[in-house]
Design a protein around this motif. Structure first.
Motif, short mmCIF file in Angstrom:
data_model
loop_
_atom_site.label_atom_id
_atom_site.label_comp_id
_atom_site.label_asym_id
_atom_site.label_seq_id
_atom_site.Cartn_x
_atom_site.Cartn_y
_atom_site.Cartn_z
N GLY A 77 0.80 -1.23 0.00
CA GLY A 77 0.00 0.00 0.00
C GLY A 77 0.82 1.27 0.00
N PHE A 78 2.14 1.14 -0.20
CA PHE A 78 3.05 2.28 -0.25
C PHE A 78 2.99 3.09 1.05
CE2 PHE A 78 4.62 6.39 -2.11
CZ PHE A 78 5.87 5.91 -2.47
N GLY A 79 2.65 2.43 2.14
CA GLY A 79 2.64 3.10 3.43
C GLY A 79 1.54 4.12 3.62
N ARG A 80 0.54 4.09 2.75
CA ARG A 80 -0.52 5.09 2.82
C ARG A 80 -1.84 4.54 3.34
NH1 ARG A 80 0.90 8.37 -2.79
NH2 ARG A 80 2.58 9.62 -1.89
N ARG A 81 -1.82 3.29 3.82
CA ARG A 81 -3.03 2.70 4.38
C ARG A 81 -3.00 2.80 5.90
NH1 ARG A 81 -3.30 -3.02 1.19
NH2 ARG A 81 -1.24 -3.21 2.14
N ALA A 82 -4.15 3.16 6.49
CA ALA A 82 -4.25 3.26 7.94
C ALA A 82 -4.03 1.89 8.56
CB ALA A 82 -5.61 3.81 8.34
N MET A 83 -3.20 1.83 9.60
CA MET A 83 -2.91 0.57 10.27
C MET A 83 -2.89 0.79 11.78
SD MET A 83 0.13 -0.91 7.79
CE MET A 83 -0.13 -2.62 8.27
N ASP A 84 -3.25 -0.23 12.52
CA ASP A 84 -3.18 -0.18 13.98
C ASP A 84 -2.05 -1.11 14.42
OD1 ASP A 84 -5.32 1.61 14.55
OD2 ASP A 84 -6.72 0.01 14.02
N VAL A 85 -0.94 -0.51 14.82
CA VAL A 85 0.23 -1.27 15.23
C VAL A 85 0.47 -1.04 16.72
CG1 VAL A 85 2.69 -1.63 14.85
CG2 VAL A 85 1.22 -1.00 12.93
N PRO A 86 0.62 -2.09 17.52
CA PRO A 86 0.89 -1.92 18.95
C PRO A 86 2.11 -1.03 19.16
CG PRO A 86 0.39 -4.20 18.46
CD PRO A 86 0.53 -3.51 17.13
N PRO A 87 2.08 -0.14 20.15
CA PRO A 87 3.16 0.82 20.35
C PRO A 87 4.55 0.20 20.46
CG PRO A 87 1.29 1.42 21.70
CD PRO A 87 0.96 0.09 21.09
#
Length: 258
Positions: A77-87
């Motif tokens: 997604g070329f880094g443009r997709r919203a993602m939820d990554v644990p801190p």
């Protein structure tokens, strides 16, 4: 909002190394003849070891500062997709990307000089306290007290400053702004400004007066020490050259931030 005093100089940064294998998106070599700082993709949204090494070597040859452009792990997604990554995971991934680029920067005779988030991560850390703190934790984990580039007034810059990291506010000549000073989402019509004359005019205006016209029609303050020139826009090199020439003609020194 009153104008912000114009800086004596401004840094020009561009996203470089945004290719993978045989595929190339940016004209790295030619852009390196214009910009003063290179945001190098570190493999999570674009870039691979060969590309990272090549860009670092060319940046050193051109006298351009090397920065790590970190992102969510989203190559498709070329880094443009919203993602939820644990801190904790995000902090480790940010440090990992910085460390990977540092190997090639050192081999080329330089060092990673700053960190800038990319795409969805960049926009997320404007307001998201948890994700912003995770990015700062990742920068601290990587060591060296690296400066952080980001949007003026963002949580990222606030938290980085609280952690003792140098902060560098940046502006975008080819992106539309909301009245609150944030970037209009790329999913909205008119978010990316494609008219070259308008991009040049806005870039010089932000550098000289510290203001820009928001999409709502009101003029807002933009306190910027670095100006981003996107490398994936049509005729990006020609546009970057025009912006730099107009800045210098307007009496603004173009040089890497201190």
């Amino acid at each position: 909002m009153p104008p912000v005093p114009a800086p004596a100089s401004i840094d020009l940064n561009a996203d470089l190394g945004e290719g993978f294998g045989r595929w190339r998106l940016t004209d790295d070599e030619r852009l390196l003849s214009v910009v003063t700082s290179a945001n190098v993709a570190c493999g999570f949204h674009a870039g691979d070891p060969v590309t990272m090494r090549r860009v670092c070597e060319r940046a050193v040859e051109a006298g351009v500062r090397i920065g790590a452009q970190v992102s969510y792990r989203d190559l498709a997604g070329f880094g443009r997709r919203a993602m939820d990554v644990p801190p904790a995971e995000l902090a480790a991934e940010v440090a990992y990307q910085i460390g990977a680029l540092e190997i090639f920067a050192r081999a080329a005779g330089s060092r990673v000089a700053y960190v800038k988030p990319h795409g969805a991560l960049y926009n997320r850390v404007v307001r998201d306290e948890e994700q912003a703190r995770a990015v700062v934790d990742g920068v601290l984990l990587a060591g060296a007290g690296l400066p952080v580039l980001g949007l003026p007034g963002s949580r990222l810059l606030d938290i980085a400053d609280e952690a003792g990291l140098p902060v560098v506010p940046e502006a975008f000549g080819d992106r539309a702004y909301t009245a609150s000073g944030t970037l209009v989402p790329r999913s909205s019509e008119g978010a990316v400004i494609t008219d070259p004359d308008t991009v040049v005019e806005r870039s010089v205006g932000m550098a000289r007066s510290g203001t820009v016209l928001a999409r709502s029609g009101e003029r807002i303050g933009v306190r910027a020490r670095s100006l981003c020139l996107h490398g994936d826009t049509p005729d990006a090199v020609g546009l970057a050259r025009r912006v730099r020439a107009k800045l210098e003609a307007a009496g603004v020194r173009v040089e890497a931030f201190a």
